[in-house]
Design a protein around this motif. Structure first.
Motif, PDB file in Angstrom:
ATOM      1  N   CYS A 226       0.841  -1.201   0.000  1.00  0.00           N
ATOM      2  CA  CYS A 226       0.000   0.000   0.000  1.00  0.00           C
ATOM      3  C   CYS A 226       0.874   1.247   0.000  1.00  0.00           C
ATOM      4  N   VAL A 227       1.869   1.288   0.879  1.00  0.00           N
ATOM      5  CA  VAL A 227       2.768   2.447   0.955  1.00  0.00           C
ATOM      6  C   VAL A 227       3.524   2.614  -0.358  1.00  0.00           C
ATOM      7  N   PHE A 228       3.956   1.515  -0.940  1.00  0.00           N
ATOM      8  CA  PHE A 228       4.661   1.568  -2.230  1.00  0.00           C
ATOM      9  C   PHE A 228       3.791   2.253  -3.296  1.00  0.00           C
ATOM     10  N   HIS A 229       2.554   1.818  -3.420  1.00  0.00           N
ATOM     11  CA  HIS A 229       1.665   2.413  -4.422  1.00  0.00           C
ATOM     12  C   HIS A 229       1.343   3.875  -4.093  1.00  0.00           C
ATOM     13  N   LEU A 230       1.217   4.190  -2.810  1.00  0.00           N
ATOM     14  CA  LEU A 230       0.965   5.582  -2.430  1.00  0.00           C
ATOM     15  C   LEU A 230       2.132   6.485  -2.812  1.00  0.00           C
ATOM     16  N   MET A 231       3.344   5.981  -2.700  1.00  0.00           N
ATOM     17  CA  MET A 231       4.498   6.786  -3.090  1.00  0.00           C
ATOM     18  C   MET A 231       4.522   7.005  -4.597  1.00  0.00           C
ATOM     19  N   ARG A 232       4.048   6.037  -5.352  1.00  0.00           N
ATOM     20  CA  ARG A 232       3.919   6.226  -6.803  1.00  0.00           C
ATOM     21  C   ARG A 232       2.867   7.295  -7.103  1.00  0.00           C
ATOM     22  N   VAL A 233       1.764   7.281  -6.364  1.00  0.00           N
ATOM     23  CA  VAL A 233       0.730   8.304  -6.544  1.00  0.00           C
ATOM     24  C   VAL A 233       1.318   9.685  -6.260  1.00  0.00           C
ATOM     25  N   SER A 234       2.039   9.812  -5.152  1.00  0.00           N
ATOM     26  CA  SER A 234       2.599  11.118  -4.801  1.00  0.00           C
ATOM     27  C   SER A 234       3.658  11.557  -5.810  1.00  0.00           C
ATOM     28  N   GLU A 235       4.354  10.612  -6.413  1.00  0.00           N
ATOM     29  CA  GLU A 235       5.334  10.974  -7.435  1.00  0.00           C
ATOM     30  C   GLU A 235       4.637  11.573  -8.661  1.00  0.00           C
ATOM     31  N   PHE A 236       3.473  11.060  -9.013  1.00  0.00           N
ATOM     32  CA  PHE A 236       2.715  11.681 -10.098  1.00  0.00           C
ATOM     33  C   PHE A 236       2.389  13.133  -9.743  1.00  0.00           C
ATOM     34  N   GLY A 237       2.041  13.363  -8.486  1.00  0.00           N
ATOM     35  CA  GLY A 237       1.764  14.734  -8.041  1.00  0.00           C
ATOM     36  C   GLY A 237       2.990  15.615  -8.107  1.00  0.00           C
ATOM     37  N   LEU A 238       4.112  15.109  -7.644  1.00  0.00           N
ATOM     38  CA  LEU A 238       5.366  15.872  -7.678  1.00  0.00           C
ATOM     39  C   LEU A 238       5.755  16.210  -9.116  1.00  0.00           C
ATOM     40  N   ARG A 239       5.661  15.238 -10.000  1.00  0.00           N
ATOM     41  CA  ARG A 239       5.999  15.487 -11.408  1.00  0.00           C
ATOM     42  C   ARG A 239       5.084  16.545 -12.021  1.00  0.00           C
ATOM     43  N   ARG A 240       3.797  16.447 -11.706  1.00  0.00           N
ATOM     44  CA  ARG A 240       2.846  17.416 -12.267  1.00  0.00           C
ATOM     45  C   ARG A 240       3.155  18.810 -11.756  1.00  0.00           C
ATOM     46  N   LEU A 241       3.505  18.919 -10.483  1.00  0.00           N
ATOM     47  CA  LEU A 241       3.881  20.206  -9.915  1.00  0.00           C
ATOM     48  C   LEU A 241       5.083  20.783 -10.670  1.00  0.00           C
ATOM     49  N   ALA A 242       6.097  19.964 -10.893  1.00  0.00           N
ATOM     50  CA  ALA A 242       7.291  20.412 -11.617  1.00  0.00           C
ATOM     51  C   ALA A 242       6.950  20.832 -13.045  1.00  0.00           C
ATOM     52  N   ALA A 243       6.080  20.086 -13.688  1.00  0.00           N
ATOM     53  CA  ALA A 243       5.693  20.419 -15.060  1.00  0.00           C
ATOM     54  C   ALA A 243       4.925  21.742 -15.106  1.00  0.00           C
ATOM     55  N   LYS A 244       4.000  21.936 -14.166  1.00  0.00           N
ATOM     56  CA  LYS A 244       3.222  23.176 -14.139  1.00  0.00           C
ATOM     57  C   LYS A 244       4.100  24.384 -13.874  1.00  0.00           C
ATOM     58  N   LEU A 245       5.142  24.197 -13.090  1.00  0.00           N
ATOM     59  CA  LEU A 245       6.069  25.296 -12.800  1.00  0.00           C
ATOM     60  C   LEU A 245       7.153  25.425 -13.870  1.00  0.00           C
ATOM     61  N   LYS A 246       7.080  24.550 -14.881  1.00  0.00           N
ATOM     62  CA  LYS A 246       8.045  24.545 -15.990  1.00  0.00           C
ATOM     63  C   LYS A 246       9.486  24.421 -15.502  1.00  0.00           C
ATOM     64  N   VAL A 247       9.677  23.502 -14.575  1.00  0.00           N
ATOM     65  CA  VAL A 247      11.005  23.238 -14.034  1.00  0.00           C
ATOM     66  C   VAL A 247      11.867  22.591 -15.113  1.00  0.00           C
ATOM     67  N   LYS A 248      13.064  23.099 -15.278  1.00  0.00           N
ATOM     68  CA  LYS A 248      14.031  22.537 -16.238  1.00  0.00           C
ATOM     69  C   LYS A 248      15.078  21.763 -15.435  1.00  0.00           C
ATOM     70  N   LEU A 249      15.278  20.510 -15.813  1.00  0.00           N
ATOM     71  CA  LEU A 249      16.232  19.661 -15.114  1.00  0.00           C
ATOM     72  C   LEU A 249      17.355  19.260 -16.062  1.00  0.00           C
ATOM     73  N   PHE A 250      18.529  19.050 -15.482  1.00  0.00           N
ATOM     74  CA  PHE A 250      19.695  18.655 -16.267  1.00  0.00           C
ATOM     75  C   PHE A 250      20.419  17.515 -15.570  1.00  0.00           C
ATOM     76  N   ASP A 251      20.991  16.647 -16.377  1.00  0.00           N
ATOM     77  CA  ASP A 251      21.820  15.556 -15.867  1.00  0.00           C
ATOM     78  C   ASP A 251      23.098  15.537 -16.697  1.00  0.00           C
ATOM     79  N   LYS A 252      24.224  15.764 -16.037  1.00  0.00           N
ATOM     80  CA  LYS A 252      25.523  15.811 -16.711  1.00  0.00           C
ATOM     81  C   LYS A 252      25.518  16.828 -17.846  1.00  0.00           C
ATOM     82  N   GLY A 253      24.876  17.976 -17.582  1.00  0.00           N
ATOM     83  CA  GLY A 253      24.857  19.065 -18.545  1.00  0.00           C
ATOM     84  C   GLY A 253      23.820  18.937 -19.646  1.00  0.00           C
TER      85      GLY A 253
END
Length: 192
Positions: free
Chosen positions: A73-100
């Motif tokens: 249950c906790v595992f699936h809830l963390m996946r749900v919250s990750e969808f929320g976190l990603r959506r928040l980042a997308a709405k704020l137009k967060v730009k991410l970089f990995d190794k430039g």
């Protein structure tokens, strides 16, 4: 009627049914948590509508809670919250970089997304804005702080097999993720 008093063809059908029944397994769902089982809208209609991508994991979290599978249950809830976190980042137009190189939000770690959201909020606060924008930025900052809390309390432990969870802990995670997703839903609907 007695099982043996049915006509031969019926007895054959009943024998087949009895055989299949013996091969089947049934589970008992304890009364207080049966309400979570096969519930598509555990966090309400608004969350269901706004977070279509989280529907299956949320339903699975409820099924696990009802079935006494608390760590799952906790595992699936963390996946749900990750969808929320990603959506928040997308709405704020967060730009991410990995190794430039640019990195998609979907491929980034929680830490990287959280840091990206914090940076975006900090930069936005430096711009002149009205009280409504400042209030919204404060709310988004609180939302990402919610994610930091969930990451430290549940996400890291469940993802890295550090501990199993009991019912009270699963319910605490359930309530926290519910509050977080409802919190985000209001702001995301407002931003449309």
């Amino acid at each position: 009627r007695d099982l043996h008093s049915f006509p031969t063809r019926r007895s054959s059908d009943l024998t087949t049914f009895h055989f299949l029944l013996q091969k089947s397994k049934f589970a008992y769902l304890p009364a207080p948590d049966g309400k979570y089982f096969e519930n598509d809208k555990l966090f309400g209609e608004d969350v269901f509508e706004v977070f279509e991508e989280a529907r299956q994991d949320l339903k699975d979290a409820g099924n696990c809670l009802a079935s006494v599978l608390y760590t799952a249950c906790v595992f699936h809830l963390m996946r749900v919250s990750e969808f929320g976190l990603r959506r928040l980042a997308a709405k704020l137009k967060v730009k991410l970089f990995d190794k430039g190189k640019p990195q998609r939000v979907e491929d980034a770690t929680w830490d990287k997304i959280i840091d990206g959201v914090h940076s975006k909020i900090k930069a936005a606060r430096q711009l002149s804005a009205g009280p409504k924008k400042q209030a919204q930025l404060t709310r988004f900052s609180e939302a990402v702080d919610h994610c930091t809390f969930m990451k430290d309390i549940w996400r890291n432990s469940v993802s890295h097999t550090r501990k199993p969870y009991i019912r009270d802990e699963a319910l605490a995670a359930f309530n926290r993720v519910s509050d977080f997703m409802k919190f985000l839903t209001g702001d995301l609907k407002e931003m449309k």
